[in-house]
Motif scaffolding. Structure first.
Motif, PDB file in Angstrom:
ATOM      1  N   ARG A 111       0.800  -1.223   0.000  1.00 34.69           N
ATOM      2  CA  ARG A 111       0.000   0.000   0.000  1.00 34.69           C
ATOM      3  C   ARG A 111       0.837   1.280   0.000  1.00 34.69           C
ATOM      4  O   ARG A 111       0.368   2.323  -0.472  1.00 34.69           O
ATOM      5  CB  ARG A 111      -0.928   0.020   1.218  1.00 34.69           C
ATOM      6  CG  ARG A 111      -2.013  -1.027   1.217  1.00 34.69           C
ATOM      7  CD  ARG A 111      -2.780  -1.011   2.530  1.00 34.69           C
ATOM      8  NE  ARG A 111      -3.336   0.288   2.820  1.00 34.69           N
ATOM      9  CZ  ARG A 111      -4.549   0.698   2.462  1.00 34.69           C
ATOM     10  NH1 ARG A 111      -5.333  -0.117   1.752  1.00 34.69           N
ATOM     11  NH2 ARG A 111      -4.983   1.901   2.786  1.00 34.69           N
ATOM     12  N   ALA A 112       2.030   1.235   0.543  1.00 35.31           N
ATOM     13  CA  ALA A 112       2.784   2.470   0.791  1.00 35.31           C
ATOM     14  C   ALA A 112       2.935   3.345  -0.442  1.00 35.31           C
ATOM     15  O   ALA A 112       2.677   4.567  -0.371  1.00 35.31           O
ATOM     16  CB  ALA A 112       4.154   2.118   1.374  1.00 35.31           C
ATOM     17  N   GLU A 115      -0.344   5.107  -1.048  1.00 40.17           N
ATOM     18  CA  GLU A 115      -0.668   6.083  -0.017  1.00 40.17           C
ATOM     19  C   GLU A 115       0.096   7.380  -0.250  1.00 40.17           C
ATOM     20  O   GLU A 115      -0.444   8.488  -0.100  1.00 40.17           O
ATOM     21  CB  GLU A 115      -0.345   5.501   1.359  1.00 40.17           C
ATOM     22  CG  GLU A 115      -1.266   4.355   1.768  1.00 40.17           C
ATOM     23  CD  GLU A 115      -0.820   3.705   3.059  1.00 40.17           C
ATOM     24  OE1 GLU A 115       0.350   3.928   3.452  1.00 40.17           O
ATOM     25  OE2 GLU A 115      -1.625   2.974   3.673  1.00 40.17           O
ATOM     26  N   ILE A 116       1.372   7.256  -0.653  1.00 43.15           N
ATOM     27  CA  ILE A 116       2.170   8.448  -0.962  1.00 43.15           C
ATOM     28  C   ILE A 116       1.582   9.173  -2.169  1.00 43.15           C
ATOM     29  O   ILE A 116       1.468  10.419  -2.174  1.00 43.15           O
ATOM     30  CB  ILE A 116       3.634   8.040  -1.224  1.00 43.15           C
ATOM     31  CG1 ILE A 116       4.259   7.494   0.058  1.00 43.15           C
ATOM     32  CG2 ILE A 116       4.439   9.219  -1.758  1.00 43.15           C
ATOM     33  CD1 ILE A 116       5.634   6.902  -0.123  1.00 43.15           C
ATOM     34  N   LEU A 118      -1.454   9.237  -3.100  1.00 36.86           N
ATOM     35  CA  LEU A 118      -2.696   9.886  -2.682  1.00 36.86           C
ATOM     36  C   LEU A 118      -2.396  11.178  -1.941  1.00 36.86           C
ATOM     37  O   LEU A 118      -3.062  12.205  -2.150  1.00 36.86           O
ATOM     38  CB  LEU A 118      -3.520   8.932  -1.822  1.00 36.86           C
ATOM     39  CG  LEU A 118      -4.817   9.492  -1.243  1.00 36.86           C
ATOM     40  CD1 LEU A 118      -5.742   9.980  -2.358  1.00 36.86           C
ATOM     41  CD2 LEU A 118      -5.514   8.454  -0.371  1.00 36.86           C
ATOM     42  N   GLN A 119      -1.392  11.170  -1.075  1.00 41.36           N
ATOM     43  CA  GLN A 119      -1.022  12.392  -0.364  1.00 41.36           C
ATOM     44  C   GLN A 119      -0.562  13.470  -1.334  1.00 41.36           C
ATOM     45  O   GLN A 119      -0.899  14.657  -1.180  1.00 41.36           O
ATOM     46  CB  GLN A 119       0.071  12.082   0.662  1.00 41.36           C
ATOM     47  CG  GLN A 119      -0.399  11.200   1.817  1.00 41.36           C
ATOM     48  CD  GLN A 119       0.731  10.815   2.744  1.00 41.36           C
ATOM     49  OE1 GLN A 119       1.893  11.114   2.486  1.00 41.36           O
ATOM     50  NE2 GLN A 119       0.399  10.134   3.833  1.00 41.36           N
ATOM     51  N   GLU A 181      -7.078   7.548  -4.909  1.00 41.87           N
ATOM     52  CA  GLU A 181      -7.878   6.783  -3.941  1.00 41.87           C
ATOM     53  C   GLU A 181      -8.294   5.434  -4.529  1.00 41.87           C
ATOM     54  O   GLU A 181      -8.285   4.413  -3.824  1.00 41.87           O
ATOM     55  CB  GLU A 181      -9.119   7.598  -3.551  1.00 41.87           C
ATOM     56  CG  GLU A 181      -8.823   8.839  -2.737  1.00 41.87           C
ATOM     57  CD  GLU A 181     -10.055   9.686  -2.503  1.00 41.87           C
ATOM     58  OE1 GLU A 181     -10.024  10.560  -1.607  1.00 41.87           O
ATOM     59  OE2 GLU A 181     -11.068   9.480  -3.217  1.00 41.87           O
ATOM     60  N   LEU A 184      -5.356   3.071  -4.571  1.00 44.50           N
ATOM     61  CA  LEU A 184      -5.108   2.578  -3.216  1.00 44.50           C
ATOM     62  C   LEU A 184      -6.103   1.484  -2.846  1.00 44.50           C
ATOM     63  O   LEU A 184      -5.732   0.475  -2.220  1.00 44.50           O
ATOM     64  CB  LEU A 184      -5.176   3.729  -2.218  1.00 44.50           C
ATOM     65  CG  LEU A 184      -4.927   3.367  -0.752  1.00 44.50           C
ATOM     66  CD1 LEU A 184      -3.527   2.776  -0.565  1.00 44.50           C
ATOM     67  CD2 LEU A 184      -5.116   4.582   0.145  1.00 44.50           C
ATOM     68  N   SER A 185      -7.365   1.642  -3.264  1.00 43.67           N
ATOM     69  CA  SER A 185      -8.366   0.611  -2.954  1.00 43.67           C
ATOM     70  C   SER A 185      -8.070  -0.683  -3.706  1.00 43.67           C
ATOM     71  O   SER A 185      -8.392  -1.774  -3.226  1.00 43.67           O
ATOM     72  CB  SER A 185      -9.764   1.112  -3.300  1.00 43.67           C
ATOM     73  OG  SER A 185      -9.929   1.225  -4.710  1.00 43.67           O
ATOM     74  N   THR A 187      -5.307  -2.063  -4.042  1.00 47.67           N
ATOM     75  CA  THR A 187      -4.282  -2.855  -3.374  1.00 47.67           C
ATOM     76  C   THR A 187      -4.894  -3.948  -2.500  1.00 47.67           C
ATOM     77  O   THR A 187      -4.219  -4.902  -2.134  1.00 47.67           O
ATOM     78  CB  THR A 187      -3.388  -1.961  -2.501  1.00 47.67           C
ATOM     79  OG1 THR A 187      -4.185  -1.296  -1.510  1.00 47.67           O
ATOM     80  CG2 THR A 187      -2.682  -0.916  -3.358  1.00 47.67           C
TER      81      THR A 187
END
Length: 395
Positions: A111-112, A115-116, A118-119, A181, A184-185, A187
């Protein structure tokens, strides 16, 4: 034969025959004498002796018309589970071959990185939102001046264009956030349907790529299960004429595998190489008694008819069609018949026989028309009765 022996004895006494030749000739002569004596004493077979045969006495009854075919089971739904983002598989969350529910987690991809991403997308959105607010304030400040013609028209147009560009940039940043997003989902790989999970094609730590190597496993819905089979044109016409069609699955021993099913598909074309029409039936399969890919025997009940049950072993095929041997006035006579499928281990005969006919069930290759026979009752075959009762219970 005795004259030959006497002549040989005279020649041996005269010395014209050797000792060993004498022994051999004597043995042959004795064997010939024994054969002649046996031929004289053996009883000759009686001309026209009746051949003992086993027969079954048939009676007309109301019987279901059944058609049988070999079918292959398949899942009513079969879905390939694929990775939709590039990454390493961190964990496999299911047991291969076990039932899974729709939405159950099957794999967890790293996920990492997402997540990055997305940020970053959210930060970009915040930046574009700030620029939009600045453009809006500038436009609101210049609009009264433009109406009072205190500034040039060009300055007013530039302010309006800046506002519109800022609005478009915010919309683009919002889409990028939504994409981040969504990635990320992805994953978290979940089961799209409820069913039986397949073998995992990727292990933990493997790198997956949605464009080249994305297949992870499969999920097959086995309840209900579908069975594909085919019938000839004539058989399909009979099924359609029967109206409400009932379908059953049978084991190799003729036992029912699943509850009664229904046809849910009938092909609209005939296979030119086989002369058959494809069909498909649906069955409830809560206990997984039938597996996808399994070959089964399909029995289609296409109405009822008056007929006789005749063992399959008693039915012969010739150039004119099917026939059986029957006993009439103590003689074997061929009887052409018309059949309407099987019932258990017997043929359903719809014409060619009459009540109380004695159908011969053995020594068929020795029979000739008009040959005398001695009928004997055949041993009872209990398999046909349960099969008839089972088929009748589905009516």
């Amino acid at each position: 034969m005795r004259t030959i022996v006497d002549d040989f004895t005279r020649r041996f006494a005269a010395g014209s025959v050797s000792r060993w030749s004498a022994v051999l000739l004597a043995a042959a002569a004795l064997a010939g004498l024994a054969a002649c004596d046996a031929a004289k004493t053996a009883p000759s077979p009686a001309a026209g002796a009746a051949l003992p045969v086993q027969v079954r006495v048939v009676q007309e009854q109301q019987l279901p018309i059944t058609l049988e075919a070999v079918g292959q089971a398949e899942g009513s739904k079969q879905v390939e589970v694929r990775a939709r983002v590039t990454g390493l598989i961190e964990r496999q969350r299911y047991q291969e071959g076990e039932p899974v529910r729709a939405g159950a987690v099957l794999y967890q991809i790293e996920r990492a990185p997402f997540e990055i991403a997305l940020q970053q997308a959210r930060a970009q959105l915040a930046q574009q939102q700030a620029q939009l607010d600045q453009a809006r304030r500038e436009y609101e400040r210049l609009r009264p001046l433009a109406e009072a013609q205190a500034i040039s028209r060009r300055e007013a147009d530039n302010a309006q264009s800046s506002l519109q560009l800022a609005q478009a940039a915010v919309a683009l940043a919002q889409a990028q956030v939504r994409q981040a997003e969504l990635n990320l989902s992805y994953t978290t790989v979940t089961a799209p349907i409820s069913g039986i999970s397949g073998r995992s094609l990727k292990s933990e730590g493997a790198l997956v790529n949605p464009s080249t190597d994305s297949l992870l496993t499969t999920v097959t819905q086995t309840d209900p299960i579908w069975v594909r089979f085919a019938l000839s044109e004539a058989e399909l016409a009979r099924v359609r004429a029967a109206g409400g069609t009932q379908v059953r699955l049978l084991s190799d021993r003729g036992e029912s595998l699943l509850e009664q099913g229904r046809l849910n598909f009938a092909g609209s074309t005939v296979d030119p190489s086989l002369g058959t029409v494809p069909l498909r039936a649906e069955f409830a399969n809560p206990r997984l008694r039938v597996l996808p890919g399994q070959f089964v025997k399909v029995q289609v009940v296409a109405g009822q008819a008056r007929g006789f049950l005749v063992p399959q072993s008693a039915v012969m095929q010739n150039e004119q069609g099917r026939m059986v041997w029957v006993v009439r006035e103590g003689q074997a006579q061929p009887a052409p018949i018309q059949t309407a499928g099987w019932l258990g281990s017997d043929w359903v005969v719809t014409s060619g026989l009459k009540a109380s006919d004695q159908v011969i069930v053995e020594h068929l290759m020795k029979l000739r028309p008009g040959a005398p026979v001695a009928p004997q009752p055949a041993e009872p075959q209990p398999a046909a009765a349960p099969a008839a009762a089972a088929a009748a219970s589905t009516q």
